[in-house]
Design an enzyme around this catalytic site. Sequence first.
Site, PDB file in Angstrom:
ATOM      1  N   GLU A 196       0.878  -1.176   0.000  1.00 22.31           N
ATOM      2  CA  GLU A 196       0.000   0.000   0.000  1.00 22.31           C
ATOM      3  C   GLU A 196       0.911   1.221   0.000  1.00 22.31           C
ATOM      4  O   GLU A 196       1.388   1.650   1.051  1.00 22.31           O
ATOM      5  CB  GLU A 196      -0.898  -0.013   1.246  1.00 22.31           C
ATOM      6  CG  GLU A 196      -1.858  -1.196   1.315  1.00 22.31           C
ATOM      7  CD  GLU A 196      -3.030  -1.052   0.335  1.00 22.31           C
ATOM      8  OE1 GLU A 196      -3.290   0.072  -0.128  1.00 22.31           O
ATOM      9  OE2 GLU A 196      -3.663  -2.081   0.038  1.00 22.31           O
ATOM     10  N   CYS A 230      -2.296   9.561   2.302  1.00 27.51           N
ATOM     11  CA  CYS A 230      -1.750   8.946   1.079  1.00 27.51           C
ATOM     12  C   CYS A 230      -2.599   9.262  -0.134  1.00 27.51           C
ATOM     13  O   CYS A 230      -2.082   9.330  -1.246  1.00 27.51           O
ATOM     14  CB  CYS A 230      -1.635   7.441   1.270  1.00 27.51           C
ATOM     15  SG  CYS A 230      -3.189   6.670   1.742  1.00 27.51           S
TER      16      CYS A 230
HETATM   17  P1  NAD Z   1       8.238   5.390   4.704  1.00 26.79           P
HETATM   18  O1  NAD Z   1       8.199   4.403   3.604  1.00 26.79           O
HETATM   19  O2  NAD Z   1       9.171   6.540   4.563  1.00 26.79           O
HETATM   20  O3  NAD Z   1       8.577   4.671   6.067  1.00 26.79           O
HETATM   21  C1  NAD Z   1       7.833   3.512   6.465  1.00 26.79           C
HETATM   22  C2  NAD Z   1       8.587   2.733   7.485  1.00 26.79           C
HETATM   23  O4  NAD Z   1       9.567   1.996   6.807  1.00 26.79           O
HETATM   24  C3  NAD Z   1       9.335   3.502   8.550  1.00 26.79           C
HETATM   25  O5  NAD Z   1       8.556   3.522   9.715  1.00 26.79           O
HETATM   26  C4  NAD Z   1      10.640   2.712   8.734  1.00 26.79           C
HETATM   27  O6  NAD Z   1      10.729   2.132  10.014  1.00 26.79           O
HETATM   28  C5  NAD Z   1      10.508   1.595   7.734  1.00 26.79           C
HETATM   29  N1  NAD Z   1      11.749   1.274   7.029  1.00 26.79           N
HETATM   30  C6  NAD Z   1      12.788   2.051   6.729  1.00 26.79           C
HETATM   31  N2  NAD Z   1      13.726   1.357   6.068  1.00 26.79           N
HETATM   32  C7  NAD Z   1      13.243   0.094   5.931  1.00 26.79           C
HETATM   33  C8  NAD Z   1      13.722  -1.094   5.307  1.00 26.79           C
HETATM   34  N3  NAD Z   1      14.890  -1.152   4.680  1.00 26.79           N
HETATM   35  N4  NAD Z   1      12.945  -2.185   5.353  1.00 26.79           N
HETATM   36  C9  NAD Z   1      11.743  -2.171   5.953  1.00 26.79           C
HETATM   37  N5  NAD Z   1      11.244  -1.071   6.539  1.00 26.79           N
HETATM   38  C10 NAD Z   1      11.986   0.047   6.536  1.00 26.79           C
HETATM   39  O7  NAD Z   1       6.736   5.911   4.840  1.00 26.79           O
HETATM   40  P2  NAD Z   1       6.051   6.780   5.956  1.00 26.79           P
HETATM   41  O8  NAD Z   1       6.821   8.051   6.159  1.00 26.79           O
HETATM   42  O9  NAD Z   1       5.720   5.960   7.150  1.00 26.79           O
HETATM   43  O10 NAD Z   1       4.650   7.113   5.232  1.00 26.79           O
HETATM   44  C11 NAD Z   1       4.581   7.978   4.164  1.00 26.79           C
HETATM   45  C12 NAD Z   1       4.364   7.255   2.862  1.00 26.79           C
HETATM   46  O11 NAD Z   1       3.402   6.236   3.023  1.00 26.79           O
HETATM   47  C13 NAD Z   1       3.836   8.131   1.772  1.00 26.79           C
HETATM   48  O12 NAD Z   1       4.469   7.816   0.559  1.00 26.79           O
HETATM   49  C14 NAD Z   1       2.373   7.771   1.705  1.00 26.79           C
HETATM   50  O13 NAD Z   1       1.753   8.025   0.468  1.00 26.79           O
HETATM   51  C15 NAD Z   1       2.422   6.330   2.015  1.00 26.79           C
HETATM   52  N6  NAD Z   1       1.151   5.863   2.556  1.00 26.79           N
HETATM   53  C16 NAD Z   1       0.405   4.993   1.837  1.00 26.79           C
HETATM   54  C17 NAD Z   1      -0.834   4.587   2.343  1.00 26.79           C
HETATM   55  C18 NAD Z   1      -1.701   3.611   1.601  1.00 26.79           C
HETATM   56  O14 NAD Z   1      -2.637   3.109   2.205  1.00 26.79           O
HETATM   57  N7  NAD Z   1      -1.437   3.311   0.350  1.00 26.79           N
HETATM   58  C19 NAD Z   1      -1.272   5.049   3.569  1.00 26.79           C
HETATM   59  C20 NAD Z   1      -0.474   5.923   4.273  1.00 26.79           C
HETATM   60  C21 NAD Z   1       0.750   6.318   3.776  1.00 26.79           C
END
Ligand code: NAD
Length: 451
Positions: A196, A230
Amino acid sequence: MTSRTADFETRRAWLDSLEAFLTDFEPQLIAAMQADFTHRSREECLSLDLGTSISQVRYQRRHLKWWMRKRYVLTPMPFWPARAYTQATPRGVVGIMAPWNFPVYLAIAPLAAALAAGNRVMIKPSELAPQTSKVLAEGLAQYFSAEVVQVLLGGADVAAAFSALPFDHLLFTGSTDVGRKVAMAAAQNLTPVTLELGGKSPAVVMPSADLDQAARRIIWGKTANAGQICVAPDYALVPRDQMDAFVTLAESYLRAFYPKGAASNDYCGVISERHLARMDDLLTEVEARDVKVVQLSEDNIPDTQRKCAPALVIDPPLDCAVMTREIFGPILPIVPYDTVEQALNFVKTRDHPLALYVFAQDKEDQDLWLERSTSGGVTINDTVIHVAVDSLPFGGVGASGYGAYHGKAGFETFSHMKPVLHQAKWNAMSLTEPPMTGMKKRLMKLARKLM
Ligand code: NAD
């Protein structure tokens, strides 16, 4: 954590417990979200996080029995009188990686679907919403044994290790960049993944749109949760000859919704200093290039709050970061177009967005976008709200993700739809046994015609 099957009563009891947790922990969850965002109105917490979560739990529980039934399919004549059906079985142990922007809803909605499907679940909530993650961990532990639901806290290192666990299914919500890493880690275990992700969701104002309605609803979608959604409209495409009128209306709705600017009580804070600095950088770049920016006041923001006032960026160059990266904040670029074909190409030549918003009164204008563009989901004449329709699947396509959940799609994502064939005592399969006599060959030929 090990996987076992769970009958209907067990699953229903799990969903009851989940609803009880959400109800009993409402004050703690609201306080935690308000602390994580430094400011978020109680109403926003209740409607966007808690209300949506409870609604998804109830939807799963209401339909569970029906979804769990054996789904019989027509058995081709040569196999008669065998009976064939699919049976939804749990995948086993499901991993859920949740983001910070709706720290309750984006953990609870997949959890509800995974429990309805009879799985055990491990959740890794976001380290950027530490208070809420802590309440989720402590609260859920009171309603579920660690054998059923476990919450693991930690930062990016824990998240990376989590994504490498041999889950039976993994759902990740977050950015496209991290999603790619998660998919690669899961591939080592052949773990199926639902991604997602995010991206730039356009709001297209067609010439036949009700301009006032479009401005109002785009501004609402852009500023709810301070744009940290998002599926928030990332930018607006507006007919060039309606630009001035649209900008005037958009500004008037900004002022009407937030009379005290960023200090307004209904206006949410930004999750971290890094995200606040990212917003500043986006605005600094366009201002340095003499792009017109209309921003609400940032006066009188209490010291305890981290806020960025909502801003309109009018006709920015397309190589600015506001037009090349997902904004995920309260900045709305407004981009003019000359022909509908040009607007279509603008959207079609970029990554498939998670959501598309079309504002048009003419059905032909609406159909044009539905037929000629690709996106995770669409709302016509509004923004964001298709996500809250529990009966619709929710998910991206291409760079905005793959797989879906919510409602029945969630139940099926977390189930293995096992095909089952019940053979009958008397059947025609002996015709396939050697030796192949002339009679058997003739009957087989007939059977092939009937298949
Ligand atoms: P992000 O991808 O920057 O971070 C997500 C998480 O990934 C962090 O909490 C971190 O702990 C983890 N992470 C970092 N490196 C990793 C690795 N190598 N392997 C696994 N995990 C790792 O996203 P964010 O800042 O939490 O959220 C923002 C993004 O999420 C935006 O792009 C937004 O559009 C998207 N989003 C999508 C939805 C949806 O339902 N499609 C909903 C909310 C947010």
